[in-house]
Design a protein around this motif. Structure first.
Motif, PDB file in Angstrom:
ATOM      1  N   LEU A   1      -2.250  -8.983  -1.027  1.00  0.00           N
ATOM      2  CA  LEU A   1      -2.458  -7.937  -0.032  1.00  0.00           C
ATOM      3  C   LEU A   1      -1.119  -7.349   0.390  1.00  0.00           C
ATOM      4  N   GLN A   2      -1.047  -6.026   0.412  1.00  0.00           N
ATOM      5  CA  GLN A   2       0.171  -5.334   0.827  1.00  0.00           C
ATOM      6  C   GLN A   2       0.064  -4.955   2.300  1.00  0.00           C
ATOM      7  N   PRO A   3       1.200  -4.790   2.981  1.00  0.00           N
ATOM      8  CA  PRO A   3       1.165  -4.544   4.433  1.00  0.00           C
ATOM      9  C   PRO A   3       0.642  -3.163   4.831  1.00  0.00           C
ATOM     10  N   THR A   4       0.653  -2.212   3.921  1.00  0.00           N
ATOM     11  CA  THR A   4       0.165  -0.874   4.249  1.00  0.00           C
ATOM     12  C   THR A   4      -0.730  -0.383   3.114  1.00  0.00           C
ATOM     13  N   ILE A   5      -1.473   0.675   3.395  1.00  0.00           N
ATOM     14  CA  ILE A   5      -2.276   1.262   2.326  1.00  0.00           C
ATOM     15  C   ILE A   5      -1.346   1.970   1.351  1.00  0.00           C
ATOM     16  N   ARG A   6      -1.850   2.250   0.186  1.00  0.00           N
ATOM     17  CA  ARG A   6      -1.040   2.854  -0.870  1.00  0.00           C
ATOM     18  C   ARG A   6      -0.706   4.301  -0.522  1.00  0.00           C
ATOM     19  N   ALA A   7       0.547   4.654  -0.655  1.00  0.00           N
ATOM     20  CA  ALA A   7       0.961   6.045  -0.429  1.00  0.00           C
ATOM     21  C   ALA A   7       0.243   6.929  -1.445  1.00  0.00           C
ATOM     22  N   GLY A   8      -0.328   8.011  -0.984  1.00  0.00           N
ATOM     23  CA  GLY A   8      -1.014   8.939  -1.870  1.00  0.00           C
ATOM     24  C   GLY A   8      -2.361   8.451  -2.359  1.00  0.00           C
ATOM     25  N   SER A   9      -2.992   7.555  -1.619  1.00  0.00           N
ATOM     26  CA  SER A   9      -4.301   7.025  -2.011  1.00  0.00           C
ATOM     27  C   SER A   9      -5.293   8.156  -2.262  1.00  0.00           C
ATOM     28  N   HIS A  10      -6.123   7.972  -3.284  1.00  0.00           N
ATOM     29  CA  HIS A  10      -7.133   8.979  -3.607  1.00  0.00           C
ATOM     30  C   HIS A  10      -8.410   8.795  -2.790  1.00  0.00           C
ATOM     31  N   TYR A  11      -8.545   7.644  -2.116  1.00  0.00           N
ATOM     32  CA  TYR A  11      -9.826   7.282  -1.502  1.00  0.00           C
ATOM     33  C   TYR A  11      -9.755   7.268   0.022  1.00  0.00           C
ATOM     34  N   ALA A  12     -10.662   8.001   0.665  1.00  0.00           N
ATOM     35  CA  ALA A  12     -10.733   7.995   2.124  1.00  0.00           C
ATOM     36  C   ALA A  12     -11.125   6.614   2.645  1.00  0.00           C
ATOM     37  N   ARG A  13     -11.927   5.859   1.877  1.00  0.00           N
ATOM     38  CA  ARG A  13     -12.430   4.559   2.323  1.00  0.00           C
ATOM     39  C   ARG A  13     -11.395   3.436   2.203  1.00  0.00           C
ATOM     40  N   ALA A  14     -10.302   3.674   1.472  1.00  0.00           N
ATOM     41  CA  ALA A  14      -9.346   2.599   1.188  1.00  0.00           C
ATOM     42  C   ALA A  14      -8.525   2.236   2.418  1.00  0.00           C
ATOM     43  N   ASP A  15      -8.665   0.979   2.856  1.00  0.00           N
ATOM     44  CA  ASP A  15      -7.789   0.457   3.909  1.00  0.00           C
ATOM     45  C   ASP A  15      -7.132  -0.857   3.452  1.00  0.00           C
ATOM     46  N   VAL A  16      -7.278  -1.156   2.151  1.00  0.00           N
ATOM     47  CA  VAL A  16      -6.675  -2.337   1.543  1.00  0.00           C
ATOM     48  C   VAL A  16      -5.968  -1.912   0.266  1.00  0.00           C
ATOM     49  N   TYR A  17      -4.756  -2.399   0.108  1.00  0.00           N
ATOM     50  CA  TYR A  17      -3.960  -2.144  -1.091  1.00  0.00           C
ATOM     51  C   TYR A  17      -3.444  -3.493  -1.569  1.00  0.00           C
ATOM     52  N   MET A  18      -3.721  -3.827  -2.833  1.00  0.00           N
ATOM     53  CA  MET A  18      -3.317  -5.113  -3.382  1.00  0.00           C
ATOM     54  C   MET A  18      -2.602  -4.897  -4.710  1.00  0.00           C
ATOM     55  N   ILE A  19      -1.594  -5.726  -4.970  1.00  0.00           N
ATOM     56  CA  ILE A  19      -0.841  -5.670  -6.209  1.00  0.00           C
ATOM     57  C   ILE A  19      -0.966  -7.030  -6.902  1.00  0.00           C
ATOM     58  N   TYR A  20      -1.176  -6.967  -8.209  1.00  0.00           N
ATOM     59  CA  TYR A  20      -1.303  -8.181  -9.018  1.00  0.00           C
ATOM     60  C   TYR A  20       0.069  -8.817  -9.164  1.00  0.00           C
TER      61      TYR A  20
END
Length: 159
Positions: A137-156
């Motif tokens: 889990l990343q501390p902020t949402i992804r910059a330039g996210s394509h999705y209005a619903r996205a409030d979680v950003y995770m990196i493998y």
């Protein structure tokens, strides 16, 4: 004694196209709405996912398609895990985990260096599965996210 069919992961083929839409539309409509970006990707997966260098996988149980996910090619070496959905009637059989493993294996096969996903905090079972697979889990949402619903950003980032 009857033998239970095993969940099998198969790559995209045109005869499975409709399942990519219907499986994803079901969970999107239940929890959120189908956004324009979803509509674009789900209606034309050959153009939106495969042509730019991505992959689509399906989970089958016998002849029944029960799940799907996509690996979107974002930039050289950068991929997004996206459009993962499993039919509610078939949850608990491990299809989601097998789809996730197939996408991660394809990411490694393509020698990717960054794999990410965007999700929503309300989807706790999915988020736990992603964490168990090595997503952080990343501390902020992804910059330039394509999705209005996205409030979680995770990196493998497997240990």
């Amino acid at each position: 004694m009857s033998i239970q069919p095993q969940v099998e992961i198969v790559p995209f083929e045109p005869s499975l196209r409709e399942h990519f839409y219907t499986l994803n539309a079901a969970w999107l409509q239940k929890h959120f709405v189908i956004e324009p970006i979803d509509e674009q990707v789900l209606r034309d997966p050959e153009h939106a996912v495969l042509a730019p260098g991505g992959a689509i996988f399906f989970a089958r149980l016998g002849d029944v398609v029960i799940g799907t996910c996509a690996l979107l090619h974002e930039a050289p070496g950068v991929y997004e895990l996206s459009k993962m959905g499993v039919d509610e009637a078939f949850r608990g059989l491990g299809a989601g985990r097998l789809l996730l493993e197939a996408a991660i294996a394809e990411f490694h096969h393509r020698r990717g260096h960054t794999l990410f996903l965007e999700s929503n905090s309300s989807l706790q079972p999915a988020l736990r599965m992603y964490e168990q697979a090595g997503f952080v889990l990343q501390p902020t949402i992804r910059a330039g996210s394509h999705y209005a619903r996205a409030d979680v950003y995770m990196i493998y980032a497997p240990k």
